[in-house]
Design a protein around this motif. Structure first.
Motif, PDB file in Angstrom:
ATOM      1  N   MET A   1      47.628 -31.104  82.025  1.00 19.52           N
ATOM      2  CA  MET A   1      46.237 -30.673  81.924  1.00 19.52           C
ATOM      3  C   MET A   1      45.975 -30.076  80.541  1.00 19.52           C
ATOM      4  SD  MET A   1      44.154 -27.914  84.309  1.00 19.52           S
ATOM      5  CE  MET A   1      44.321 -28.933  85.768  1.00 19.52           C
ATOM      6  N   ASN A   2      44.809 -30.297  80.027  1.00 15.17           N
ATOM      7  CA  ASN A   2      44.432 -29.721  78.740  1.00 15.17           C
ATOM      8  C   ASN A   2      44.561 -28.205  78.789  1.00 15.17           C
ATOM      9  OD1 ASN A   2      42.694 -28.562  76.675  1.00 15.17           O
ATOM     10  ND2 ASN A   2      42.042 -30.656  76.287  1.00 15.17           N
ATOM     11  N   PRO A   3      45.369 -27.591  77.904  1.00 19.00           N
ATOM     12  CA  PRO A   3      45.570 -26.138  77.971  1.00 19.00           C
ATOM     13  C   PRO A   3      44.288 -25.337  77.752  1.00 19.00           C
ATOM     14  CG  PRO A   3      46.545 -27.060  75.973  1.00 19.00           C
ATOM     15  CD  PRO A   3      46.182 -28.213  76.844  1.00 19.00           C
ATOM     16  N   THR A   4      43.380 -25.854  76.910  1.00 16.86           N
ATOM     17  CA  THR A   4      42.125 -25.146  76.680  1.00 16.86           C
ATOM     18  C   THR A   4      41.269 -25.148  77.940  1.00 16.86           C
ATOM     19  OG1 THR A   4      42.139 -25.718  74.328  1.00 16.86           O
ATOM     20  CG2 THR A   4      40.026 -25.077  75.296  1.00 16.86           C
ATOM     21  N   LEU A   5      41.165 -26.320  78.570  1.00 13.80           N
ATOM     22  CA  LEU A   5      40.396 -26.415  79.808  1.00 13.80           C
ATOM     23  C   LEU A   5      41.021 -25.568  80.906  1.00 13.80           C
ATOM     24  CD1 LEU A   5      38.056 -27.698  81.341  1.00 13.80           C
ATOM     25  CD2 LEU A   5      39.549 -29.655  81.856  1.00 13.80           C
ATOM     26  N   ASN A   6      42.346 -25.559  80.959  1.00 13.41           N
ATOM     27  CA  ASN A   6      43.039 -24.740  81.954  1.00 13.41           C
ATOM     28  C   ASN A   6      42.766 -23.261  81.735  1.00 13.41           C
ATOM     29  OD1 ASN A   6      44.913 -24.400  84.171  1.00 13.41           O
ATOM     30  ND2 ASN A   6      46.399 -23.679  82.658  1.00 13.41           N
ATOM     31  N   ALA A   7      42.740 -22.838  80.461  1.00 11.48           N
ATOM     32  CA  ALA A   7      42.462 -21.429  80.152  1.00 11.48           C
ATOM     33  C   ALA A   7      41.044 -21.050  80.567  1.00 11.48           C
ATOM     34  CB  ALA A   7      42.665 -21.177  78.660  1.00 11.48           C
ATOM     35  N   VAL A   8      40.086 -21.955  80.326  1.00  7.62           N
ATOM     36  CA  VAL A   8      38.698 -21.684  80.715  1.00  7.62           C
ATOM     37  C   VAL A   8      38.582 -21.569  82.230  1.00  7.62           C
ATOM     38  CG1 VAL A   8      36.359 -22.633  80.755  1.00  7.62           C
ATOM     39  CG2 VAL A   8      37.722 -22.760  78.662  1.00  7.62           C
ATOM     40  N   ARG A   9      39.237 -22.494  82.964  1.00 10.58           N
ATOM     41  CA  ARG A   9      39.187 -22.431  84.423  1.00 10.58           C
ATOM     42  C   ARG A   9      39.825 -21.154  84.945  1.00 10.58           C
ATOM     43  NH1 ARG A   9      40.873 -28.663  86.140  1.00 10.58           N
ATOM     44  NH2 ARG A   9      38.846 -29.627  85.613  1.00 10.58           N
ATOM     45  N   ALA A  10      40.968 -20.793  84.364  1.00 11.96           N
ATOM     46  CA  ALA A  10      41.633 -19.558  84.785  1.00 11.96           C
ATOM     47  C   ALA A  10      40.763 -18.343  84.481  1.00 11.96           C
ATOM     48  CB  ALA A  10      42.983 -19.430  84.085  1.00 11.96           C
ATOM     49  N   GLY A  11      40.086 -18.372  83.335  1.00 10.30           N
ATOM     50  CA  GLY A  11      39.207 -17.263  82.974  1.00 10.30           C
ATOM     51  C   GLY A  11      38.030 -17.131  83.927  1.00 10.30           C
ATOM     52  N   LEU A  12      37.430 -18.270  84.298  1.00 15.33           N
ATOM     53  CA  LEU A  12      36.318 -18.239  85.260  1.00 15.33           C
ATOM     54  C   LEU A  12      36.774 -17.679  86.601  1.00 15.33           C
ATOM     55  CD1 LEU A  12      34.669 -21.699  84.481  1.00 15.33           C
ATOM     56  CD2 LEU A  12      33.723 -19.443  83.959  1.00 15.33           C
ATOM     57  N   SER A  13      37.951 -18.103  87.050  1.00 16.81           N
ATOM     58  CA  SER A  13      38.481 -17.612  88.316  1.00 16.81           C
ATOM     59  C   SER A  13      38.768 -16.116  88.255  1.00 16.81           C
ATOM     60  CB  SER A  13      39.764 -18.377  88.660  1.00 16.81           C
ATOM     61  OG  SER A  13      40.348 -17.874  89.846  1.00 16.81           O
ATOM     62  N   ARG A  14      39.372 -15.679  87.165  1.00 13.99           N
ATOM     63  CA  ARG A  14      39.676 -14.257  87.019  1.00 13.99           C
ATOM     64  C   ARG A  14      38.403 -13.425  86.940  1.00 13.99           C
ATOM     65  NH1 ARG A  14      43.175 -11.354  82.135  1.00 13.99           N
ATOM     66  NH2 ARG A  14      42.601  -9.212  82.704  1.00 13.99           N
ATOM     67  N   GLY A  15      37.401 -13.951  86.254  1.00 11.03           N
ATOM     68  CA  GLY A  15      36.132 -13.226  86.162  1.00 11.03           C
ATOM     69  C   GLY A  15      35.493 -13.042  87.521  1.00 11.03           C
ATOM     70  N   ARG A  16      35.527 -14.084  88.348  1.00  7.95           N
ATOM     71  CA  ARG A  16      34.968 -13.971  89.702  1.00  7.95           C
ATOM     72  C   ARG A  16      35.738 -12.955  90.532  1.00  7.95           C
ATOM     73  NH1 ARG A  16      34.633 -19.699  89.165  1.00  7.95           N
ATOM     74  NH2 ARG A  16      36.561 -19.927  90.378  1.00  7.95           N
ATOM     75  N   ILE A  17      37.061 -12.950  90.398  1.00  6.99           N
ATOM     76  CA  ILE A  17      37.883 -11.998  91.155  1.00  6.99           C
ATOM     77  C   ILE A  17      37.590 -10.564  90.716  1.00  6.99           C
ATOM     78  CG2 ILE A  17      40.244 -11.222  91.550  1.00  6.99           C
ATOM     79  CD1 ILE A  17      41.102 -14.172  91.359  1.00  6.99           C
ATOM     80  N   GLU A  18      37.508 -10.342  89.407  1.00  6.84           N
ATOM     81  CA  GLU A  18      37.222  -8.996  88.901  1.00  6.84           C
ATOM     82  C   GLU A  18      35.853  -8.519  89.375  1.00  6.84           C
ATOM     83  OE1 GLU A  18      37.613  -8.983  84.685  1.00  6.84           O
ATOM     84  OE2 GLU A  18      39.804  -9.041  84.719  1.00  6.84           O
ATOM     85  N   TYR A  19      34.890  -9.435  89.413  1.00  4.80           N
ATOM     86  CA  TYR A  19      33.556  -9.074  89.886  1.00  4.80           C
ATOM     87  C   TYR A  19      33.597  -8.663  91.351  1.00  4.80           C
ATOM     88  CZ  TYR A  19      28.702  -9.668  91.371  1.00  4.80           C
ATOM     89  OH  TYR A  19      27.461  -9.480  91.910  1.00  4.80           O
ATOM     90  N   GLY A  20      34.320  -9.404  92.161  1.00  4.88           N
ATOM     91  CA  GLY A  20      34.440  -9.045  93.573  1.00  4.88           C
ATOM     92  C   GLY A  20      35.138  -7.718  93.776  1.00  4.88           C
ATOM     93  N   LEU A  21      36.199  -7.462  93.003  1.00  7.66           N
ATOM     94  CA  LEU A  21      36.933  -6.205  93.139  1.00  7.66           C
ATOM     95  C   LEU A  21      36.109  -5.002  92.694  1.00  7.66           C
ATOM     96  CD1 LEU A  21      40.487  -7.292  91.875  1.00  7.66           C
ATOM     97  CD2 LEU A  21      39.774  -6.824  94.230  1.00  7.66           C
ATOM     98  N   SER A  22      35.138  -5.227  91.813  1.00  6.27           N
ATOM     99  CA  SER A  22      34.343  -4.094  91.325  1.00  6.27           C
ATOM    100  C   SER A  22      33.547  -3.440  92.449  1.00  6.27           C
ATOM    101  CB  SER A  22      33.407  -4.557  90.206  1.00  6.27           C
ATOM    102  OG  SER A  22      32.417  -5.445  90.706  1.00  6.27           O
ATOM    103  N   PHE A  23      33.239  -4.187  93.512  1.00  7.75           N
ATOM    104  CA  PHE A  23      32.501  -3.615  94.629  1.00  7.75           C
ATOM    105  C   PHE A  23      33.386  -2.742  95.508  1.00  7.75           C
ATOM    106  CE2 PHE A  23      29.791  -7.137  93.408  1.00  7.75           C
ATOM    107  CZ  PHE A  23      28.534  -6.583  93.514  1.00  7.75           C
ATOM    108  N   ARG A  24      34.701  -2.780  95.287  1.00 10.86           N
ATOM    109  CA  ARG A  24      35.620  -1.907  96.019  1.00 10.86           C
ATOM    110  C   ARG A  24      35.942  -0.643  95.230  1.00 10.86           C
ATOM    111  NH1 ARG A  24      40.064  -6.391  98.182  1.00 10.86           N
ATOM    112  NH2 ARG A  24      38.536  -7.876  99.041  1.00 10.86           N
ATOM    113  N   ASN A  25      35.434  -0.588  94.010  1.00  7.60           N
ATOM    114  CA  ASN A  25      35.654   0.577  93.152  1.00  7.60           C
ATOM    115  C   ASN A  25      34.438   1.487  93.250  1.00  7.60           C
ATOM    116  OD1 ASN A  25      35.584   2.288  90.759  1.00  7.60           O
ATOM    117  ND2 ASN A  25      37.268   1.055  89.974  1.00  7.60           N
TER     118      ASN A  25
END
Length: 285
Positions: A1-25
């Motif tokens: 897989m293209n490493p740049t595309l993989n990094a973008v996908r991982a970043g989008l996923s991490r951003g969504r997770i961080e957003y969800g966790l912020s409601f528990r803080n």
């Protein structure tokens, strides 16, 4: 897989997770709620004040739209600055550096998280405003789309400013203090702290170069009646220019932030992170 595309996908996923966790803080959740509540209260207090010659009654709506711009500015500059300074201390950036295209993924994650929080802040401000503040709301359904893209573009234009300053400061506590100076200066020159009609020409000229002025203008275009455009500097909402300026700041800022982050990451090491942690523990005591 293209490493740049993989990094973008991982970043989008991490951003969504961080957003969800912020409601528990609890602290972050309180921040989501108290700022919109504060400006809603101010809008209700100033509901009957006049603008210009007193012929138009709209300060409540103006205060609330300005409050949203203020909230997004704090989010884009101060919050990003403090977060980045803190994560440099705890080794998060060092770990991102060790992963292929890690800094790209880190940047995408933070941008996704901040953009999602911006939309949340907009909802928490707009929904009560529609119910309780006169002249505040949407005249047409396209205004909803304007609100969304202005919020997202505005925060993406501001976040690199916070990221660059956060990459340069020595520690998270200093970052929190330094965040206030550029934020206050930007707000003063952008017509959110004082009415545009009271600002000298030189301040207006500087303000129009800054993204916060265009963020505030775009929010007023989305949330205030078209008749209030007459009170703007150009006598209109200038939405194409709003989009162009905010997009330009976002693109240039993200590229510059990437360059600064890479330079900072090259200087990071395990020993530097450990040293920063020890200093942070001493400050805590």
């Amino acid at each position: 897989m293209n490493p740049t595309l993989n990094a973008v996908r991982a970043g989008l996923s991490r951003g969504r997770i961080e957003y969800g966790l912020s409601f528990r803080n609890g602290q972050e959740l309180f921040g989501y709620l108290y700022v919109p509540a504060l400006f809603l209260g101010l809008a209700l207090v100033f509901q009957t004040m006049g603008l210009g010659e007193g012929e138009v009654q709209m300060p409540g709506a103006f205060v609330l739209s300005g409050g949203l711009a203020f909230s997004l500015t704090i989010l884009g500059i101060a919050t990003v600055l403090q977060t980045l300074a803190s994560e440099r201390e705890d080794g998060t950036l060092l770990r991102a550096k060790a992963v292929p295209r890690g800094l790209l993924g880190y940047t995408v994650a933070k941008s996704t998280h901040i953009a999602a929080v911006a939309v949340t802040m907009a909802l928490l401000t707009v929904v009560p405003g529609l119910l309780f503040v006169d002249d505040f709301g949407f005249e047409r359904w396209t205004d909803v789309l304007v609100l969304i893209w202005v919020c997202v573009l505005g925060v993406l234009a501001l976040a690199p400013i916070g990221a660059i300053i956060g990459a340069l400061v020595g520690n998270a506590r200093m970052g929190a203090s330094l965040a206030m100076l550029p934020t206050v200066v930007v707000l003063m020159f952008s017509g959110l702290v004082m009415p545009l009609t009271l600002m000298p020409d030189w301040m207006l000229d500087i303000g129009r170069l800054l993204p916060v002025y265009w963020l505030g203008l775009g929010l007023r275009a989305a949330l205030l009646p078209d008749s209030y455009a007459a009170f703007e500097l150009a006598g209109s909402w200038e939405l194409p220019l709003v989009a162009g300026v905010l997009a330009g700041w976002a693109v240039v800022g993200l590229l510059l932030a990437q360059w600064v982050l890479r330079r900072m990451a090259r200087k990071q090491s395990g020993s530097r992170v450990q040293e920063a942690r020890e200093k942070a523990m001493k400050r805590a005591w």
